[in-house]
Motif scaffolding. Structure first.
Motif, PDB file in Angstrom:
ATOM      1  N   LEU A 182      10.421 -11.727 -14.363  1.00 43.73           N
ATOM      2  CA  LEU A 182      10.941 -12.914 -13.694  1.00 43.73           C
ATOM      3  C   LEU A 182       9.980 -14.067 -13.925  1.00 43.73           C
ATOM      4  O   LEU A 182       8.765 -13.899 -13.803  1.00 43.73           O
ATOM      5  CB  LEU A 182      11.078 -12.664 -12.189  1.00 43.73           C
ATOM      6  CG  LEU A 182      11.961 -11.496 -11.770  1.00 43.73           C
ATOM      7  CD1 LEU A 182      11.882 -11.302 -10.261  1.00 43.73           C
ATOM      8  CD2 LEU A 182      13.396 -11.729 -12.188  1.00 43.73           C
ATOM      9  N   ASP A 183      10.512 -15.227 -14.250  1.00 41.28           N
ATOM     10  CA  ASP A 183       9.689 -16.422 -14.408  1.00 41.28           C
ATOM     11  C   ASP A 183       9.569 -17.073 -13.030  1.00 41.28           C
ATOM     12  O   ASP A 183      10.426 -17.868 -12.624  1.00 41.28           O
ATOM     13  CB  ASP A 183      10.332 -17.375 -15.417  1.00 41.28           C
ATOM     14  CG  ASP A 183       9.441 -18.561 -15.748  1.00 41.28           C
ATOM     15  OD1 ASP A 183       8.555 -18.887 -14.925  1.00 41.28           O
ATOM     16  OD2 ASP A 183       9.639 -19.161 -16.815  1.00 41.28           O
ATOM     17  N   LEU A 184       8.515 -16.704 -12.307  1.00 42.06           N
ATOM     18  CA  LEU A 184       8.364 -17.174 -10.934  1.00 42.06           C
ATOM     19  C   LEU A 184       8.215 -18.685 -10.858  1.00 42.06           C
ATOM     20  O   LEU A 184       8.662 -19.308  -9.893  1.00 42.06           O
ATOM     21  CB  LEU A 184       7.172 -16.482 -10.274  1.00 42.06           C
ATOM     22  CG  LEU A 184       7.301 -14.960 -10.119  1.00 42.06           C
ATOM     23  CD1 LEU A 184       6.048 -14.380  -9.486  1.00 42.06           C
ATOM     24  CD2 LEU A 184       8.527 -14.600  -9.298  1.00 42.06           C
TER      25      LEU A 184
ATOM     26  N   ARG B 109       9.700 -20.958 -12.811  1.00 47.57           N
ATOM     27  CA  ARG B 109      11.036 -21.558 -12.924  1.00 47.57           C
ATOM     28  C   ARG B 109      11.878 -21.304 -11.679  1.00 47.57           C
ATOM     29  O   ARG B 109      12.773 -22.087 -11.360  1.00 47.57           O
ATOM     30  CB  ARG B 109      11.760 -21.018 -14.154  1.00 47.57           C
ATOM     31  CG  ARG B 109      11.172 -21.575 -15.447  1.00 47.57           C
ATOM     32  CD  ARG B 109      11.980 -21.202 -16.638  1.00 47.57           C
ATOM     33  NE  ARG B 109      13.255 -21.909 -16.618  1.00 47.57           N
ATOM     34  CZ  ARG B 109      14.245 -21.672 -17.456  1.00 47.57           C
ATOM     35  NH1 ARG B 109      14.115 -20.747 -18.374  1.00 47.57           N
ATOM     36  NH2 ARG B 109      15.365 -22.341 -17.382  1.00 47.57           N
ATOM     37  N   LEU B 110      11.581 -20.219 -10.992  1.00 46.16           N
ATOM     38  CA  LEU B 110      12.299 -19.914  -9.756  1.00 46.16           C
ATOM     39  C   LEU B 110      11.708 -20.634  -8.547  1.00 46.16           C
ATOM     40  O   LEU B 110      12.237 -20.528  -7.441  1.00 46.16           O
ATOM     41  CB  LEU B 110      12.286 -18.399  -9.505  1.00 46.16           C
ATOM     42  CG  LEU B 110      13.066 -17.554 -10.510  1.00 46.16           C
ATOM     43  CD1 LEU B 110      12.785 -16.073 -10.288  1.00 46.16           C
ATOM     44  CD2 LEU B 110      14.557 -17.842 -10.405  1.00 46.16           C
TER      45      LEU B 110
ATOM     46  N   LEU C 164       8.766 -19.990  -7.214  1.00 48.59           N
ATOM     47  CA  LEU C 164       8.097 -19.007  -6.370  1.00 48.59           C
ATOM     48  C   LEU C 164       6.642 -18.752  -6.760  1.00 48.59           C
ATOM     49  O   LEU C 164       5.954 -17.992  -6.082  1.00 48.59           O
ATOM     50  CB  LEU C 164       8.863 -17.679  -6.414  1.00 48.59           C
ATOM     51  CG  LEU C 164      10.304 -17.714  -5.911  1.00 48.59           C
ATOM     52  CD1 LEU C 164      10.987 -16.376  -6.175  1.00 48.59           C
ATOM     53  CD2 LEU C 164      10.355 -18.063  -4.436  1.00 48.59           C
TER      54      LEU C 164
ATOM     55  N   GLU D 264      11.929 -13.717  -1.732  1.00 49.15           N
ATOM     56  CA  GLU D 264      11.837 -15.050  -1.143  1.00 49.15           C
ATOM     57  C   GLU D 264      10.391 -15.407  -0.868  1.00 49.15           C
ATOM     58  O   GLU D 264       9.547 -14.537  -0.645  1.00 49.15           O
ATOM     59  CB  GLU D 264      12.645 -15.139   0.147  1.00 49.15           C
ATOM     60  CG  GLU D 264      12.049 -14.386   1.308  1.00 49.15           C
ATOM     61  CD  GLU D 264      12.753 -14.660   2.628  1.00 49.15           C
ATOM     62  OE1 GLU D 264      13.292 -15.765   2.813  1.00 49.15           O
ATOM     63  OE2 GLU D 264      12.755 -13.761   3.474  1.00 49.15           O
TER      64      GLU D 264
END
Length: 197
Positions: free
Chosen positions: A3-5, A7-8, A10, A55
């Motif tokens: 996951l690209d944190l 870009r998210l 996060l 989240e």
């Protein structure tokens, strides 16, 4: 799965992972390595799926919610309350008797509230130690910002977030602006979420 944190949105934030069972007998199967941004899900049966939520958490808001959590509800803040979105910096808490737009004529029923722009959470406590009670709660949906603004496109949902086993479901009379909780047990209570979708 990577996951690209960044870009998210996060990256660099404390994260909480919730692995939601997809059916009876499912056990948590997700592991998340925040440092590497890798989510691993094991034991997904053929033609099945898993729901995993990630989240960013706000530790100060979580601590505030834990401090505000009523003693009668016991055992710390349940995951269902955080899942409903109460542990946020913008959450406003109103102690017993101070919740605007919320009233109950029965003095034995005490209500505290957490509020966000599109939802409220009510902690409803029957302080009578001997008698079960029905709680008829008047809700000023306009003052609480819960009245749907787009007819036929928005609605109000009511969820019982914390309750005793086999508790009757809450009943919202939208036009009468009344929320009814039947048979609140003596010295017990329930936590109800009301949200505009």
């Amino acid at each position: 799965m990577s996951l690209d944190l960044a870009r998210l949105g996060l990256a660099g934030r404390p994260l909480r992972v919730r692995d939601l069972p997809a059916g009876p007998g499912d056990v948590p199967a997700a592991a998340f390595d925040a440092g590497r941004g890798v989510l691993s899900v094991r034991a997904v049966a053929p033609h099945r799926g898993r729901f995993v939520g990630i989240e960013a958490v706000v530790p100060d808001a979580q601590a505030a919610l834990a401090a505000q959590w009523p003693a009668w509800a016991g055992g710390g803040v349940p995951g269902a309350i955080e899942d409903f979105g109460c542990a946020r910096a913008e959450t406003r808490h109103f102690p017993v008797g101070q919740a605007p737009g919320v009233a109950c004529a029965d003095a034995a029923i005490q209500i505290s509230m957490w509020q966000l722009p599109d939802r409220i959470v009510l902690a409803v406590h029957n302080t009578d130690g001997k008698t079960a009670k029905n709680a008829d709660i008047q809700l000023d949906l306009d003052a609480l910002n819960l009245t749907p603004k787009l007819p036929w496109q928005e609605f109000i949902g009511v969820r019982q977030l914390v309750a005793e086993e086999k508790a009757p479901p809450p009943i919202l009379d939208f036009y009468g602006r009344r929320l009814t909780l039947k048979a609140l047990p003596p010295a017990g209570g329930r936590v109800i979420g009301v949200r505009r979708y």
